[in-house]
Design a protein around this motif. Structure first.
Motif, mmCIF file in Angstrom:
data_model
loop_
_atom_site.group_PDB
_atom_site.id
_atom_site.type_symbol
_atom_site.label_atom_id
_atom_site.label_comp_id
_atom_site.label_asym_id
_atom_site.label_seq_id
_atom_site.Cartn_x
_atom_site.Cartn_y
_atom_site.Cartn_z
ATOM 1 N N ASP A 99 54.735 34.511 35.771
ATOM 2 C CA ASP A 99 53.421 33.998 36.159
ATOM 3 C C ASP A 99 53.434 32.487 36.324
ATOM 4 O O ASP A 99 52.650 31.759 35.715
ATOM 5 N N PRO A 101 52.998 30.481 39.496
ATOM 6 C CA PRO A 101 52.765 30.333 40.940
ATOM 7 C C PRO A 101 53.131 28.958 41.470
ATOM 8 O O PRO A 101 53.538 28.819 42.619
ATOM 9 N N GLY A 102 52.978 27.915 40.627
ATOM 10 C CA GLY A 102 53.306 26.559 41.083
ATOM 11 C C GLY A 102 54.771 26.428 41.455
ATOM 12 O O GLY A 102 55.113 25.805 42.471
ATOM 13 N N ALA A 137 46.098 38.350 42.545
ATOM 14 C CA ALA A 137 45.712 37.092 41.900
ATOM 15 C C ALA A 137 46.846 36.074 41.984
ATOM 16 O O ALA A 137 46.632 34.889 42.277
ATOM 17 N N PHE A 138 48.092 36.523 41.759
ATOM 18 C CA PHE A 138 49.246 35.618 41.799
ATOM 19 C C PHE A 138 49.463 35.089 43.220
ATOM 20 O O PHE A 138 49.685 33.885 43.423
ATOM 21 N N LYS A 141 47.014 32.437 44.146
ATOM 22 C CA LYS A 141 47.322 31.158 43.479
ATOM 23 C C LYS A 141 48.447 30.432 44.200
ATOM 24 O O LYS A 141 48.408 29.209 44.383
ATOM 25 N N ASP A 144 47.053 29.004 47.446
ATOM 26 C CA ASP A 144 46.179 27.853 47.234
ATOM 27 C C ASP A 144 46.939 26.611 46.790
ATOM 28 O O ASP A 144 46.453 25.490 46.973
ATOM 29 N N GLN A 145 48.127 26.790 46.191
ATOM 30 C CA GLN A 145 48.902 25.633 45.745
ATOM 31 C C GLN A 145 49.819 25.083 46.831
ATOM 32 O O GLN A 145 50.445 24.046 46.638
ATOM 33 N N THR A 398 41.446 39.887 39.875
ATOM 34 C CA THR A 398 41.152 38.460 40.078
ATOM 35 C C THR A 398 40.459 37.832 38.875
ATOM 36 O O THR A 398 40.374 36.615 38.786
ATOM 37 N N ASP A 400 37.400 37.505 38.214
ATOM 38 C CA ASP A 400 36.282 36.683 38.692
ATOM 39 C C ASP A 400 35.105 36.809 37.709
ATOM 40 O O ASP A 400 34.520 37.879 37.546
#
Length: 894
Positions: A99, A101-102, A137-138, A141, A144-145, A398, A400
């Protein structure tokens, strides 16, 4: 620990490394938790990449403590990155489990910035592989990064998206319905998107400065922007879903004659079998967008009332799954208008909201707000039920918070119908988060008096601990010790999902204990069924473990054993699984037969008679059960659902709970878990479609288009061909009943026959001289004909080739993958050798023009009646042609 024991292990490790027995050294180091020795064994091996792959597989199977496995994977990532040519695919798979994602986003960014196209192709391949695990979800992320480029930020990001499925629709795919539903604004938006996309591509070629000279910096920036747009569309799921939608439509081989036979044999008064036929049609055409059967049987379909109408409407969501661009337009006639009930049937409106969730399952960014608004603006519990299920599917995993609060408000209304869906929806939202909200859900389950709400919450709580393994033990212990059998039942699902695919001995022992000791039949059934989820990574073990349970005196345990085998051995056609299920299909208890028939269909999906001869007998058994008017409704429902599962997705999908990289497909496992709840609530059957995965090899070039490209399947074509379509029954004349014959009549006939024979013999004697020469040629002619038939059959046997050339995109079933070979002299070379899925291709002759197969407007879809597409609708038409048309209406006057 005694230092002498440590010394023995140390010497053993050193000996293994010195003698080049590196796999043994890796095993000992993992067992002893010596990461330093593990690194040494990998680095010193003669094949570091192979040893790293081996270590990843071993750690996934044999390392049962999640925290320690994370430490091992961190070490492996470090070793991978130190290699001269790192395996980015494996690195990113490890980082997804961790986990991070960055880290994945930075790797993709570096690959996109590479000067040659190979780096970009590898980035695209990594993105497609990550998408296959369906961890929404991953992926969001990671997307978005990724950085925003200047060119991209100046344009409307949504406007650069390619409306590929929409163009398919406008070229014959259900054109009448969409033409009547979609607004003109929709089509204007489509045209605009096409123009903008072309403009973005042309920017790479024609970027000039004010002086008229090409600016290299701008060209690089434009190329990078183009790559960035492509990879974000892959990570968001837009590109792979579009390609899958096209493949399933163009390769659809669903047999409508099977559905027609089912429809004709089902009694109109039997609503269960009527609904089961609708479910079977939805599963059979899942993702193909072909709703011909429904269109041709509108009057029959209109007989569905109340919750059957809810299910019938929701079935459209399965058929059009992945139709993200026009999902809402498709369902517009059934949806609540302006956020409130539009005066239509609340069952249709609730079913339509559920259908929207199925269409956008795991990719609901564009539909979440509409579903939230629909949920907030209605007080009808049926519409709330559909909206909750739709929201849970669209926002799967997600976490949310805003959506969670909306769904929780519905739960607190304490409505049995809406509350059950709310409980499941909360679990879908929080999948795998191990959120503290689980305790909040558990507290409400103790407070409410509605069994339906408790059951929904029990499953929802189980979903929150998905994949958490030992971290979930406290919650599992709390649920399994509860006095309420429904919460203990939820505890079985919590065990199943927390330890999914791990084959964890501790989890298996606990489930077997509950299977034989709990006082509730529901808990015992679920405990056995849960074994299927724990063992799906080792399907060959499941029949052996549940073999004794399948012979239990308790029918609930036998049912659980059947579904456990079906879940873990799905799509494998495993001989042991079939042998275990065969006797259960003729069990004395109706619901056991139902479960065994469904499980058998799951095991045999995409299997033909050449690979497994028992498929033919199973299909005949299903037909016999469906046609038998005296068969129990439960068994008949199981047979109808099994018919739909056997030919799922137009015979182009299989049930897969794990990806090619051996990671679990989150959506598939969750879908299978909720599907197993159909015991209590039939509309949940549709969740099975989440576990469908297309069995295809789709090769893509740098532009993410599908070029003409051939490869080899080194196996007999008959082994993996589509099952033969069923043929319409031939019209036979009425059989004459035997008539009574008097003794006097018999004697008279015998006397007359004797006289006739004597007369014939005399006539033959008179003409024997003339007839003699004619007999020779006649007999020789017959012999010649016989020899010709023999020769033809021999030629047919010889005609079967030992291999087959397949064209991109092609159907490649899981058992066929090991036979796939790529031609060395081919123009297109895979960036990584993979036998199925999305494969990025390197073009070795970029200067030559390319020929594309799946384009924005495929020629094969230009007309819906094109005979080149051997789809089920064509077979249905041929059936209709064999019957006379009804007479024209007329008035009768006396």
């Amino acid at each position: 620990m005694d230092p002498r024991l440590e010394a023995i292990v140390e010497r053993m490790l050193e000996k293994c490394i010195l003698e080049s027995k590196f796999q043994q050294a890796v095993g000992i180091a993992l067992e002893c938790r010596r990461l330093d020795k593990l690194e040494e064994a990998i680095v010193k091996s003669d094949n570091v990449s192979g040893m790293l792959s081996y270590c990843i597989n071993v750690s996934q199977i044999f390392v049962h403590i999640r925290k320690y496995r994370s430490e091992v994977l961190h070490l492996l990532v470090k070793i991978y990155q130190s290699l001269p040519s790192p395996d980015y695919l494996s690195i990113c798979q490890c980082l997804m489990f961790l986990d991070e994602p960055g880290s994945v986003a930075s790797i993709l960014e570096n690959l996109l910035e590479s000067k040659d196209k190979d780096g970009a192709l590898m980035a695209f391949q990594v993105a497609f592989d990550l998408f296959e695990n369906e961890y929404q979800a991953f992926l969001l992320k990671v997307r978005d990064q990724l950085p925003e480029s200047k060119t991209q930020s100046s344009n409307n990001p949504s406007s650069s998206q390619l409306s590929l499925p929409t163009r398919v629709e406008s070229n014959g795919l259900n054109a009448p319905e969409i033409g009547s539903i979609a607004s003109p604004d929709t089509y204007v938006a489509m045209d605009t998107s096409e123009d903008v996309h072309m403009e973005d591509n042309s920017m790479v070629e024609t970027v000039h400065t004010s002086n008229g000279k090409t600016n290299l910096t701008d060209i690089k920036e434009s190329a990078y922007t183009e790559r960035l747009v492509k990879i974000k569309r892959i990570l968001s799921g837009e590109t792979p879903i579009q390609l899958t939608l096209q493949f399933l439509y163009s390769h659809n081989r669903a047999d409508l004659l099977i559905l027609k036979t089912i429809k004709q044999s089902v009694e109109m008064r039997n609503s269960v079998c009527h609904s089961a036929t609708i479910y079977a049609n939805a599963l059979m055409h899942a993702g193909t967008t072909v709703d011909t059967f429904l269109r041709e049987n509108l009057e029959w379909l209109s007989r569905a009332t109340n919750w059957a109408k809810f299910s019938a409407t929701a079935g459209l969501g399965v058929i059009h799954r992945g139709h993200l661009q026009q999902g809402r337009s498709l369902m517009a006639p059934y949806l609540p208008q302006n956020g409130s009930s539009g005066g239509g049937s609340p069952y249709s409106e609730g079913g339509a909201l559920y259908a929207l969730g199925l269409i956008h399952a795991n990719h609901g960014e564009g539909i979440k707000e509409f579903l939230r608004e629909s949920l907030r603006s209605t007080s009808v519990e049926i519409i709330q039920h559909g909206a909750c299920l739709g929201l849970g599917l669209a926002a799967l995993g997600t976490a949310d918070e805003e959506i969670y609060e909306d769904v929780k408000n519905i739960l607190y209304l304490d409505s049995a119908v809406a509350g059950e869906a709310a409980g499941i929806s909360m679990g879908l939202l929080m999948v795998g988060t191990a959120s503290e909200k689980a305790s909040e859900m558990l507290a409400y389950a103790h407070d409410t008096q509605h069994e339906k709400i408790i059951r929904g919450l029990a499953l929802g709580i189980a979903l929150t601990v998905y994949g958490r393994e030992e971290e979930a033990d406290t919650l599992i212990e709390q649920m399994t010790r509860d006095q309420d059998p429904i919460l203990r039942y939820g505890g079985m699902y919590a065990l199943a999902l927390a330890y999914r695919g791990t084959s964890n001995n501790k989890a298996i022992r606990r489930l077997l204990h509950f299977a034989v000791s709990d006082v509730s039949d529901d808990v015992r059934r679920t405990a056995v069924l849960a074994l299927g989820f724990v063992l799906y990574s080792e399907p060959e073990q499941t029949p052996r473990i549940v073999s004794l349970l399948s012979e239990s005196y308790n029918p609930h345990v036998r049912y659980g054993a059947a579904l456990a085998v079906g879940i873990s051995c799905a799509g494998t056609a495993l001989s042991e699984a079939i042998s275990l299920l065969e006797p259960l299909t003729s069990d004395v208890v109706d619901f056991v037969r139902q479960g065994a028939l469904i499980a058998m269909a799951m095991v045999l999906v995409q299997t033909n008679e050449a690979r497994e001869p028992r498929v033919g007998s199973f299909r005949r058994q299903l037909e016999k059960i469906i046609l038998d008017k005296h068969e129990d409704t439960m068994s008949k429902m199981g047979a109808i659902l099994a018919s739909g599962i056997l030919d799922a997705g137009g015979r182009n999908v299989s049930i897969k709970l794990s990806s090619r990289t051996k990671h679990d497909r989150i959506t598939a496992v969750v879908g299978m878990a909720v599907f197993s709840q159909f015991w209590y609530w039939y509309p949940l059957v549709y969740f099975l479609s989440l576990s469908f995965a297309p069995t295809a090899l789709i090769g893509l070039n740098y532009e993410l288009k599908v070029p003409k490209f051939e490869f080899l399947s080194h196996a007999k074509p008959s082994l993996f061909e589509y099952p033969r379509p069923t043929t319409p029954p031939t019209t036979t004349s009425a059989v004459k009943l035997p008539t009574a014959v008097l003794s006097t009549s018999a004697k008279a006939k015998a006397r007359a026959k004797k006289e006739t024979d004597q007369k014939t013999a005399m006539d033959e004697g008179n003409i024997s001289g003339e007839a003699g020469p004619m007999k020779g040629p006649k007999s020789s002619d017959k012999e010649g004909e016989t020899m010709q038939v023999d020769n033809a059959s021999e030629k047919k046997a010889e005609a079967e080739l030992s291999c087959e050339i397949l064209s991109n995109p092609a159907r490649v079933v899981p058992a066929q993958e090991k036979y796939i070979k790529f031609f060395e002299e081919s123009r297109y070379v895979p960036i990584k050798l993979m036998p199925s899925g999305f494969v990025l291709l390197r073009d070795t002759k970029p200067s030559e023009p390319e020929v594309f197969v799946l384009t924005d407007a495929p020629s094969s879809l230009a007309s819906s009646g094109n005979s080149s597409i051997p789809q089920a609708p064509a077979s249905a038409v041929s059936v209709e042609d064999g019957e006379p048309q009804p007479p024209q209406p007329f008035e009768y006057n006396t």
